[in-house]
Design an enzyme around this catalytic site. Structure first.
Site, PDB file in Angstrom:
ATOM      1  N   ASP A 127     -17.185   2.038   6.823  1.00  8.17           N
ATOM      2  CA  ASP A 127     -18.286   1.127   7.109  1.00  8.17           C
ATOM      3  C   ASP A 127     -17.856  -0.135   7.852  1.00  8.17           C
ATOM      4  O   ASP A 127     -18.676  -1.000   8.151  1.00  8.17           O
ATOM      5  CB  ASP A 127     -19.025   0.741   5.827  1.00  8.17           C
ATOM      6  CG  ASP A 127     -18.141  -0.004   4.825  1.00  8.17           C
ATOM      7  OD1 ASP A 127     -16.929  -0.165   5.091  1.00  8.17           O
ATOM      8  OD2 ASP A 127     -18.659  -0.412   3.770  1.00  8.17           O
ATOM      9  N   THR A 170       1.642   9.816  -8.071  1.00 10.27           N
ATOM     10  CA  THR A 170       1.297   9.536  -9.461  1.00 10.27           C
ATOM     11  C   THR A 170      -0.177   9.201  -9.625  1.00 10.27           C
ATOM     12  O   THR A 170      -0.858   9.738 -10.487  1.00 10.27           O
ATOM     13  CB  THR A 170       2.158   8.374  -9.993  1.00 10.27           C
ATOM     14  OG1 THR A 170       3.540   8.701  -9.804  1.00 10.27           O
ATOM     15  CG2 THR A 170       1.906   8.145 -11.463  1.00 10.27           C
ATOM     16  N   GLU A 183       3.059   4.395   4.518  1.00 12.10           N
ATOM     17  CA  GLU A 183       4.072   4.386   5.578  1.00 12.10           C
ATOM     18  C   GLU A 183       3.619   5.206   6.784  1.00 12.10           C
ATOM     19  O   GLU A 183       3.821   4.796   7.938  1.00 12.10           O
ATOM     20  CB  GLU A 183       5.402   4.918   5.042  1.00 12.10           C
ATOM     21  CG  GLU A 183       6.141   3.940   4.144  1.00 12.10           C
ATOM     22  CD  GLU A 183       7.626   4.274   4.034  1.00 12.10           C
ATOM     23  OE1 GLU A 183       8.104   5.151   4.774  1.00 12.10           O
ATOM     24  OE2 GLU A 183       8.306   3.631   3.214  1.00 12.10           O
ATOM     25  N   GLU A 206       2.627  -0.826  -2.847  1.00 10.21           N
ATOM     26  CA  GLU A 206       3.996  -1.187  -2.492  1.00 10.21           C
ATOM     27  C   GLU A 206       4.074  -2.677  -2.171  1.00 10.21           C
ATOM     28  O   GLU A 206       3.083  -3.295  -1.776  1.00 10.21           O
ATOM     29  CB  GLU A 206       4.475  -0.381  -1.285  1.00 10.21           C
ATOM     30  CG  GLU A 206       4.373   1.132  -1.449  1.00 10.21           C
ATOM     31  CD  GLU A 206       5.313   1.672  -2.508  1.00 10.21           C
ATOM     32  OE1 GLU A 206       6.400   1.092  -2.687  1.00 10.21           O
ATOM     33  OE2 GLU A 206       4.953   2.676  -3.160  1.00 10.21           O
TER      34      GLU A 206
END
Length: 308
Positions: free
Chosen positions: A219, A96, A75, A276
């Site tokens: 890169d 996590t 976000e 997400e």
């Protein structure tokens, strides 16, 4: 009198078993002692970090520090990436899985992560762009296996940590099926069934630190991994190989690099962006080389992202 650099700390209070919430005063103290003038923005729900990052850019903060998991970082990146002025990004891994933190070599230990930030060693980093106004920093993917990362409830992640992903993965195994994909890029084209397609900016995905073994964060290239149709024993074998970075040699895996690609499907296929939900196919993906500056440890101190 010299002005101290201003930093906006954007943090997710529920990330990583609420570790950041419990140590926020210590974090702020470390950053202030390190020479930064810090203010906070706490997220309460979806898109809060986007709004806070955009506001920090409008107010010309020098740094924006994303404190939370990969979703919070995503976000913040989306809040910064479509603006002309983009503050340097700092990261406090408190989630996590912390894929981006792993790829950058930023430790989960908040004190050590703060030490990296206050040294202010900034290097350019690529950002993935999807469609007209979407961005991702680490990974875009589609296929049933990618869906489990955003199907795991936040409360389950808070209490079980990474084990929550394995619990959800075992639940989904019986229903795994292929999807039909059409992939077009200047470097490779494919049409057919696949279990999984990943567009990686880093080598660390879902806790697998060698999933894209050739990937580099600056890169200018995506590393694309396509897993063709496999049965359950083959999938388990691939997972074992992936832990060692040897899965790219399998005849069930296609691995290539490219600056841009388009993926479509005749089916309704969901996208995963940095863990997400990210909409549906079809989509065009572009790698924006050196689009953001990010604070990392110096290579002499164990950092993994050097100057290009």
């Amino acid at each position: 009198m010299t002005r101290r650099p201003r930093a906006r700390l954007i943090y997710n209070p529920s990330a990583g078993k609420e570790a950041l919430r419990n140590h926020l005063p210590d974090v702020l103290d470390l950053l202030e002692l390190g020479g930064l003038e810090v203010s906070c923005a706490m997220t309460h729900g979806a898109n809060d970090a986007i709004i806070a990052a955009r506001q920090a850019s409008i107010e010309h903060f020098d740094y924006v520090i994303a404190a939370g998991g990969d979703g919070t970082i995503n976000e913040v990146v989306n809040g910064l990436s479509n603006l002309d002025y983009r503050p340097t990004l700092g990261i406090l891994p408190a989630g996590t899985t912390n894929d981006l933190g792993r790829a950058l070599g930023i430790p989960r230990d908040l004190k050590k992560a703060c030490e990296i930030i206050v040294k202010r060693n900034a290097v350019p980093m690529d950002v993935g762009k999807i469609g007209e106004d979407g961005y991702f920093i680490n990974i875009a993917g589609c296929g049933k296996l990618t869906e489990l990362t955003y199907e795991v409830p936040s409360k389950l992640k808070t209490h079980l940590g990474q084990l929550a992903y394995y619990v959800k993965g075992m639940e989904k195994l019986p229903g795994l099926k292929t999807i039909h994909l059409e992939i077009d890029s200047p470097d490779f084209a494919y049409e057919g069934k696949a279990m999984l397609c990943l567009i990686a900016n880093s080598n660390s995905v879902g806790g697998f630190e060698k999933l894209a073994p050739n990937a580099k964060l600056n890169d200018g290239l995506f590393d694309v991994i396509l897993v063709k149709q496999v049965n359950l024993p083959e999938l388990i074998t691939l997972a074992r190989l992936a832990l060692k970075g040897e899965h790219a040699n399998s005849d069930r895996v296609i691995y290539f690099q490219t600056e841009t690609l388009t993926i479509s499907s005749p089916e309704l296929v969901e996208l995963n962006l940095d863990g997400e939900f990210g909409g549906h196919l079809p989509q065009k993906f572009n790698c924006l080389k050196h689009h953001l500056k990010v604070l990392v440890a110096d290579p002499a101190d164990g950092g993994r992202l050097a100057l290009p």
